[in-house]
Design a protein around this motif. Structure first.
Motif, PDB file in Angstrom:
ATOM      1  N   ILE A   5       0.838  -1.206   0.000  1.00  0.00           N
ATOM      2  CA  ILE A   5       0.000   0.000   0.000  1.00  0.00           C
ATOM      3  C   ILE A   5       0.870   1.252   0.000  1.00  0.00           C
ATOM      4  O   ILE A   5       0.614   2.196  -0.758  1.00  0.00           O
ATOM      5  CB  ILE A   5      -0.962  -0.019   1.204  1.00  0.00           C
ATOM      6  N   ILE A   6       1.900   1.254   0.808  1.00  0.00           N
ATOM      7  CA  ILE A   6       2.800   2.414   0.853  1.00  0.00           C
ATOM      8  C   ILE A   6       3.519   2.585  -0.480  1.00  0.00           C
ATOM      9  O   ILE A   6       3.624   3.702  -0.993  1.00  0.00           O
ATOM     10  CB  ILE A   6       3.795   2.277   2.019  1.00  0.00           C
ATOM     11  N   SER A   7       3.997   1.489  -1.063  1.00  0.00           N
ATOM     12  CA  SER A   7       4.696   1.606  -2.350  1.00  0.00           C
ATOM     13  C   SER A   7       3.728   2.005  -3.459  1.00  0.00           C
ATOM     14  O   SER A   7       4.099   2.767  -4.364  1.00  0.00           O
ATOM     15  CB  SER A   7       5.418   0.308  -2.698  1.00  0.00           C
ATOM     16  N   PHE A   8       2.481   1.533  -3.395  1.00  0.00           N
ATOM     17  CA  PHE A   8       1.504   1.956  -4.396  1.00  0.00           C
ATOM     18  C   PHE A   8       1.206   3.448  -4.273  1.00  0.00           C
ATOM     19  O   PHE A   8       1.170   4.163  -5.278  1.00  0.00           O
ATOM     20  CB  PHE A   8       0.204   1.160  -4.255  1.00  0.00           C
ATOM     21  N   LEU A   9       0.997   3.923  -3.064  1.00  0.00           N
ATOM     22  CA  LEU A   9       0.707   5.348  -2.864  1.00  0.00           C
ATOM     23  C   LEU A   9       1.897   6.218  -3.286  1.00  0.00           C
ATOM     24  O   LEU A   9       1.717   7.270  -3.909  1.00  0.00           O
ATOM     25  CB  LEU A   9       0.314   5.618  -1.414  1.00  0.00           C
ATOM     26  N   ILE A  71       4.790  -1.441 -10.973  1.00  0.00           N
ATOM     27  CA  ILE A  71       5.922  -0.847 -10.264  1.00  0.00           C
ATOM     28  C   ILE A  71       5.773  -1.039  -8.762  1.00  0.00           C
ATOM     29  O   ILE A  71       6.743  -1.340  -8.063  1.00  0.00           O
ATOM     30  CB  ILE A  71       6.067   0.642 -10.642  1.00  0.00           C
ATOM     31  N   ALA A  72       4.550  -0.899  -8.238  1.00  0.00           N
ATOM     32  CA  ALA A  72       4.323  -1.105  -6.804  1.00  0.00           C
ATOM     33  C   ALA A  72       4.599  -2.553  -6.407  1.00  0.00           C
ATOM     34  O   ALA A  72       5.193  -2.810  -5.349  1.00  0.00           O
ATOM     35  CB  ALA A  72       2.896  -0.714  -6.437  1.00  0.00           C
ATOM     36  N   VAL A  73       4.214  -3.494  -7.244  1.00  0.00           N
ATOM     37  CA  VAL A  73       4.494  -4.911  -6.961  1.00  0.00           C
ATOM     38  C   VAL A  73       5.992  -5.171  -6.988  1.00  0.00           C
ATOM     39  O   VAL A  73       6.529  -5.896  -6.129  1.00  0.00           O
ATOM     40  CB  VAL A  73       3.743  -5.825  -7.955  1.00  0.00           C
ATOM     41  N   LEU A  74       6.693  -4.596  -7.959  1.00  0.00           N
ATOM     42  CA  LEU A  74       8.149  -4.792  -8.039  1.00  0.00           C
ATOM     43  C   LEU A  74       8.869  -4.186  -6.832  1.00  0.00           C
ATOM     44  O   LEU A  74       9.804  -4.796  -6.303  1.00  0.00           O
ATOM     45  CB  LEU A  74       8.689  -4.191  -9.331  1.00  0.00           C
ATOM     46  N   ILE A  75       8.432  -3.015  -6.390  1.00  0.00           N
ATOM     47  CA  ILE A  75       9.036  -2.407  -5.201  1.00  0.00           C
ATOM     48  C   ILE A  75       8.787  -3.277  -3.980  1.00  0.00           C
ATOM     49  O   ILE A  75       9.690  -3.504  -3.165  1.00  0.00           O
ATOM     50  CB  ILE A  75       8.494  -0.978  -4.989  1.00  0.00           C
ATOM     51  N   THR A  76       7.578  -3.794  -3.850  1.00  0.00           N
ATOM     52  CA  THR A  76       7.250  -4.657  -2.714  1.00  0.00           C
ATOM     53  C   THR A  76       8.063  -5.945  -2.749  1.00  0.00           C
ATOM     54  O   THR A  76       8.587  -6.385  -1.728  1.00  0.00           O
ATOM     55  CB  THR A  76       5.747  -4.981  -2.719  1.00  0.00           C
ATOM     56  N   PHE A  78      10.950  -6.410  -4.194  1.00  0.00           N
ATOM     57  CA  PHE A  78      12.332  -6.058  -3.892  1.00  0.00           C
ATOM     58  C   PHE A  78      12.526  -5.861  -2.392  1.00  0.00           C
ATOM     59  O   PHE A  78      13.496  -6.348  -1.810  1.00  0.00           O
ATOM     60  CB  PHE A  78      12.728  -4.793  -4.652  1.00  0.00           C
ATOM     61  N   PHE A  79      11.592  -5.181  -1.747  1.00  0.00           N
ATOM     62  CA  PHE A  79      11.695  -4.961  -0.307  1.00  0.00           C
ATOM     63  C   PHE A  79      11.684  -6.280   0.459  1.00  0.00           C
ATOM     64  O   PHE A  79      12.494  -6.492   1.362  1.00  0.00           O
ATOM     65  CB  PHE A  79      10.558  -4.056   0.178  1.00  0.00           C
ATOM     66  N   TYR A  80      10.753  -7.171   0.106  1.00  0.00           N
ATOM     67  CA  TYR A  80      10.682  -8.456   0.802  1.00  0.00           C
ATOM     68  C   TYR A  80      11.898  -9.331   0.500  1.00  0.00           C
ATOM     69  O   TYR A  80      12.344 -10.094   1.365  1.00  0.00           O
ATOM     70  CB  TYR A  80       9.393  -9.190   0.467  1.00  0.00           C
ATOM     71  N   ALA A  81      12.453  -9.237  -0.708  1.00  0.00           N
ATOM     72  CA  ALA A  81      13.650 -10.012  -1.034  1.00  0.00           C
ATOM     73  C   ALA A  81      14.832  -9.514  -0.221  1.00  0.00           C
ATOM     74  O   ALA A  81      15.609 -10.319   0.317  1.00  0.00           O
ATOM     75  CB  ALA A  81      13.948  -9.911  -2.532  1.00  0.00           C
ATOM     76  N   VAL A  82      14.981  -8.213  -0.094  1.00  0.00           N
ATOM     77  CA  VAL A  82      16.080  -7.661   0.711  1.00  0.00           C
ATOM     78  C   VAL A  82      15.884  -8.039   2.172  1.00  0.00           C
ATOM     79  O   VAL A  82      16.838  -8.407   2.857  1.00  0.00           O
ATOM     80  CB  VAL A  82      16.157  -6.128   0.523  1.00  0.00           C
TER      81      VAL A  82
END
Length: 86
Positions: A5-9, A71-76, A78-82
């Motif tokens: 939600i944060i990455s989508f916003l 893009i929001a899914v990719l950011i999410t 990436f965050f969970y992978a890190v």
């Protein structure tokens, strides 16, 4: 889920800001496909009211825009992978 939600916003806000403040999204489009407000932004004739209108229209339009969701899914992801690997 909160990260998505944060990455989508954030993605939606950045996308809307760029479309209202710059010509990036309008340079390669034919003029016949642009709205009057988008044409004004492209030709630097837009005032603050027109830019604010384009900003809010793009904020609402980002809920159905596939690039913003992707893009929001990719950011999410990436965050969970890190978070998972480090």
């Amino acid at each position: 889920m909160n990260i998505f939600i944060i990455s989508f916003l954030a993605t939606s806000f950045i996308y809307s800001f760029l479309s209202a403040a710059t010509k990036i999204f309008y340079k390669n489009k034919p003029v016949s496909e642009l709205s009057a407000a988008e044409r004004d932004i492209l030709y630097d004739r837009a005032n603050l009211i027109i830019r604010i209108g384009v900003f809010f229209i793009n904020i609402l339009g980002s809920f159905i825009s596939p690039p913003v969701w992707i893009i929001a899914v990719l950011i999410t992801a990436f965050f969970y992978a890190v978070k998972f690997f480090f």
